[in-house]
Design a protein around this motif. Structure first.
Motif: not given
Length: 254
Positions: A23-27, A110-114, A235-247
């Motif tokens: 969410t920080g990357s969206l902000k 998504v938009l609520m954070h951006m 560019s790739f503003p966010c490159e993490i995974f969440q919950n093991a199987s969600i990019s």
């Protein structure tokens, strides 16, 4: 003003109320991107046969998730519609205007954070479940003139979206090997610029079957890639995974 194009992995509805790396990357994107005239959202959650576009002056907010904390259902995000741009998008793609759907959580979470002020008009584009990936890529490419007119397009889905193997008890769980393998392969495909490496995912074997068990969350990624210009920087503003199987990988063409 030529706008960037974004793809965002939206992940769990829990991100609606969390302050984390995603969410920080969206902000940060909302703060740094030029303010667009309108936003067009390719939604993984509006699944149709053929391309549909929400062309009305206002869209209902849809809480299309179940069994989550009550506080998530109290969050409101109600931007104005962008009917003129929606109609133009439908015309360019050969799609149809359809107001039966609306502002689902692939969009508003998504938009609520951006753009927390909800001060940018939005229109919504469906995921055509009947079309091949290459066809979808070519269809969204027809929207490039709207980039020149100040429309920010955002694909909202997930490159890896395997809920069957997700660890819902640990958002920060280590990514599963096949999930990570496919995400890395698609990053390389994006950098190569070759549409065949993005569209023909069968070439990646078992990790593709694991990462994309259904097409719906991968389609918005394809649609965003179709709007890429050859001179765009990647560019790739966010490159993490969440919950093991969600990019949660996001991609920006600018």
């Amino acid at each position: 003003m030529k706008t960037p194009v974004l793809f965002v992995g939206h992940g769990s509805p829990m991100n609606i109320t969390l302050d984390n790396e995603f969410t920080g990357s969206l902000k940060e994107l909302g703060k740094t991107l030029p303010k667009p005239k309108a936003i067009g959202i390719f939604s993984a959650h509006w699944q149709t046969q053929g391309i549909k576009v929400h062309c009305a002056d206002r869209a209902k907010q849809i809480y299309d998730f179940f069994g989550f904390p009550d506080e998530l259902y109290q969050v409101t995000y109600n931007p104005a519609g962008a009917s003129a741009y929606g109609k133009k998008a439908a015309e360019l793609m050969g799609g149809k205007c359809d107001s039966s759907w609306g502002n689902d959580h692939a969009a508003w979470s998504v938009l609520m954070h951006m753009y927390p002020e909800a001060d940018i008009p939005v229109f919504y584009i469906s995921s055509d479940m009947a079309a091949e990936y290459q066809t979808l890529l070519e269809t969204s490419a027809k929207l490039k003139p709207l980039r020149e007119d100040g429309v920010l397009f955002i694909g909202s889905g997930n490159i890896v979206h395997n809920l069957r193997n997700a660890d819902f008890y640990n958002m920060d769980a280590k990514p599963l090997p096949r999930a990570s393998e496919f995400d890395t392969a698609i990053k390389g495909a994006i950098m190569s610029g070759l549409s065949s490496r993005i569209c023909d995912i069968a070439q990646y074997g078992e990790c593709a079957k694991f990462a994309v068990p259904t097409r719906d969350h991968y389609i918005p990624f394809i649609m965003a890639c179709g709007l890429r210009d050859k001179n765009d920087r990647v560019s790739f503003p966010c490159e993490i995974f969440q919950n093991a199987s969600i990019s949660m990988r996001s991609v920006m063409f600018s």
